[in-house]
Structures are given as C-alpha cells and as structure tokens.
Design a protein around this motif. Structure first.
Motif, short mmCIF file in Angstrom:
data_model
loop_
_atom_site.label_atom_id
_atom_site.label_comp_id
_atom_site.label_asym_id
_atom_site.label_seq_id
_atom_site.Cartn_x
_atom_site.Cartn_y
_atom_site.Cartn_z
N ILE A 1 5.43 3.00 -12.95
CA ILE A 1 6.73 2.49 -13.42
C ILE A 1 6.59 0.97 -13.55
CG2 ILE A 1 9.21 2.41 -12.94
CD1 ILE A 1 8.57 5.25 -12.54
N GLU A 2 6.88 0.48 -14.73
CA GLU A 2 6.76 -0.97 -14.96
C GLU A 2 8.03 -1.66 -14.45
OE1 GLU A 2 6.29 -0.54 -19.14
OE2 GLU A 2 4.13 -0.19 -18.98
N GLU B 1 3.51 3.17 -4.12
CA GLU B 1 2.67 2.01 -3.84
C GLU B 1 2.98 0.93 -4.88
OE1 GLU B 1 -1.39 3.29 -4.28
OE2 GLU B 1 -2.16 1.26 -4.44
N VAL B 2 3.04 -0.33 -4.46
CA VAL B 2 3.21 -1.41 -5.42
C VAL B 2 1.82 -1.97 -5.73
CG1 VAL B 2 4.26 -3.67 -5.92
CG2 VAL B 2 5.51 -1.99 -4.53
N LEU B 3 1.41 -1.85 -6.98
CA LEU B 3 0.09 -2.36 -7.35
C LEU B 3 0.10 -3.88 -7.32
CD1 LEU B 3 -0.88 0.00 -10.31
CD2 LEU B 3 -1.23 0.30 -7.85
N MET B 4 -1.07 -4.45 -7.17
CA MET B 4 -1.19 -5.91 -7.07
C MET B 4 -0.56 -6.59 -8.30
SD MET B 4 -3.23 -8.84 -7.59
CE MET B 4 -4.94 -8.49 -7.95
N LEU C 1 4.92 0.10 -10.06
CA LEU C 1 5.10 1.00 -8.93
C LEU C 1 4.38 2.30 -9.27
CD1 LEU C 1 6.61 1.36 -6.17
CD2 LEU C 1 8.12 2.86 -7.46
N LYS C 2 3.44 2.66 -8.39
CA LYS C 2 2.75 3.94 -8.60
C LYS C 2 3.43 5.00 -7.75
CE LYS C 2 -1.95 4.41 -9.04
NZ LYS C 2 -3.34 4.73 -8.60
N SER D 1 0.82 -1.22 0.00
CA SER D 1 0.00 0.00 0.00
C SER D 1 0.85 1.27 0.00
CB SER D 1 -0.90 0.03 1.24
OG SER D 1 -1.66 -1.14 1.30
N ARG D 2 0.20 2.37 -0.32
CA ARG D 2 0.87 3.68 -0.41
C ARG D 2 1.63 4.01 0.88
NH1 ARG D 2 -2.22 9.18 -2.38
NH2 ARG D 2 -0.60 10.65 -1.74
#
Ligand code: OGA
Ligand code: NI
Length: 206
Positions: A163-164, A181-184, A152-153, A120-121
């Motif tokens: 960021i991919e 935040e790392v997205l699922m 990565l948001k 999470s953020r």
C-alpha cells in the motif's frame, strides 16, 4: 457527515471480506492542510518522540525494529485538528451501526519516519493488552512517488500486498489479524495512526 451510508457499507464489506480496506481521498484537501500545519507545529515544538515497542510495563526502544517518531494526540488539547477527530467519530459510529462492533475508546498519534527508517513485520497487539480491534491509518505524503519507499506491506494468507502511503488515503485493517511491515522510506514519511479499542469482555455484560 462527509460520507453516505452506502459508501460506509461498501467499505465495511470489503473490510469484512479481506480484513483491510483502502479508501482514497478520505480526508479533504482542507483537512489535509490543517493536519500538516499541526504536524509542522508539533515538530517545531519538539513534540515527536522516538517510538518504542510493547505497552507500558514492557516498553522498549529498538530502532532495528521500529524507527519512527510519534506524538500521542489528545482531542481535548489538540483542538486544531478537531475536524479529524470528528471524522474519526463518524467512522466509529458507522462501525458500531453497520458492523455491530463493541468499541470503547480509541488512541491516536501522528508519526514521522525519517529517511532510512522502517517498522519490521508485526501485529498491532501487545502481549499484555490485546484490546486493539481496528487499526486506522491516514497517510499524509503529498507528492509521494514510486521509489520514495515507505510502502506498507500487508501479509495476507500467502499473498503480500503493498500500500503506497499517498496523501489523504485511509487504510483500515483488523488489528489482530493482519501482519504488516513498513518498508524502508527514503523520504520523510508522515501519517496519522490510531486504534479503535474493544470493550473488555468482562465489561460487556455489566
Ligand atoms: C504501526 C504501523 C503502519 C504505517 O504504527 O503499528 O504498523 O503504515 N504503522 O504507518
Ligand atoms: Ni502496526
């Protein structure tokens, strides 16, 4: 030395301006293979542990916040990945030289996010220990493709950037300034993560 001065300076200019910078193909294919061999070995030997949040005194595990598994590295023990530590030394030397940062010390781990996990953020600072200055990430996902998730948001002013986590990509950001935040992720997601630490202010003048 892998990179020349003018490259380092151009990356640090971008870091100064935007608080983060992305560098593709930062590690060579050869170093990538070495790191992934080390990663497989660490997984096979059951070295990865569920990551927590907070520093030692207030450590807790909360999968709803953070779902990754990590293994803290030690350059004197993990000799197989010396080329990666050498590259980190080169990064640190250049940050000191070109950005006049007072860095003392660093901490690195490898991280795996299993499918379905996220982070999470947050900001990369602890309540009790605020000495992280620069966050370093090297992504290790060969063949990453849109739809795999785990981007990565980055939250910056009113913008949100993705960021991919593609293999061999470096991301640097200012630890105390960039919420992220790392997205699922839908596939196992691999990275090498580190923090370059500031000198304690009271130690600066001794
Ligand atoms: C962290 C973190 C981001 C990433 O470990 O603090 O935010 O992209 N990692 O793995
Ligand atoms: Ni973080």
């Amino acid at each position: 030395m892998r990179f020349n001065n003018s490259l380092w300076i151009s990356w640090f200019d971008e870091l100064a301006e935007k608080d983060f910078v992305v560098v593709d193909e930062f590690i060579s294919q050869e170093v990538f293979t070495t790191v992934m061999d080390f990663f497989s070995k660490s997984e096979k030997n059951d070295k990865l542990r569920k990551a927590g949040i907070g520093s030692s005194g207030e450590f807790q595990i909360q999968s709803s916040v953070r779902g990754d598994y990590i293994h803290w590295l030690d350059r004197n023990r993990d000799l197989e990945i010396k080329p990666l530590f050498d590259l980190m030394d080169e990064l640190i030397e250049n940050l000191k030289r070109h950005c006049f940062l007072s860095l003392s010390g660093s901490e690195f781990h490898i991280a795996k996010y299993p499918p379905g996990s996220h982070y999470s953020r947050h900001l990369d600072q602890f309540q009790q220990r605020r000495n992280r200055q620069i966050t370093v990430l090297i992504y290790l996902n060969d063949q990453w493709k849109t739809g795999d998730g785990g981007e990565l948001k980055i939250y910056r002013d009113h913008e949100e950037l993705l960021i991919e986590p593609v293999a061999r990509r470096l991301l640097l950001f200012k630890s105390d300034a960039v919420e992220h935040e790392v997205l699922m992720t839908r596939v196992p997601r691999y990275s090498f993560t580190g923090w370059l630490l500031k000198k304690e202010p009271d130690l600066l003048h001794v």
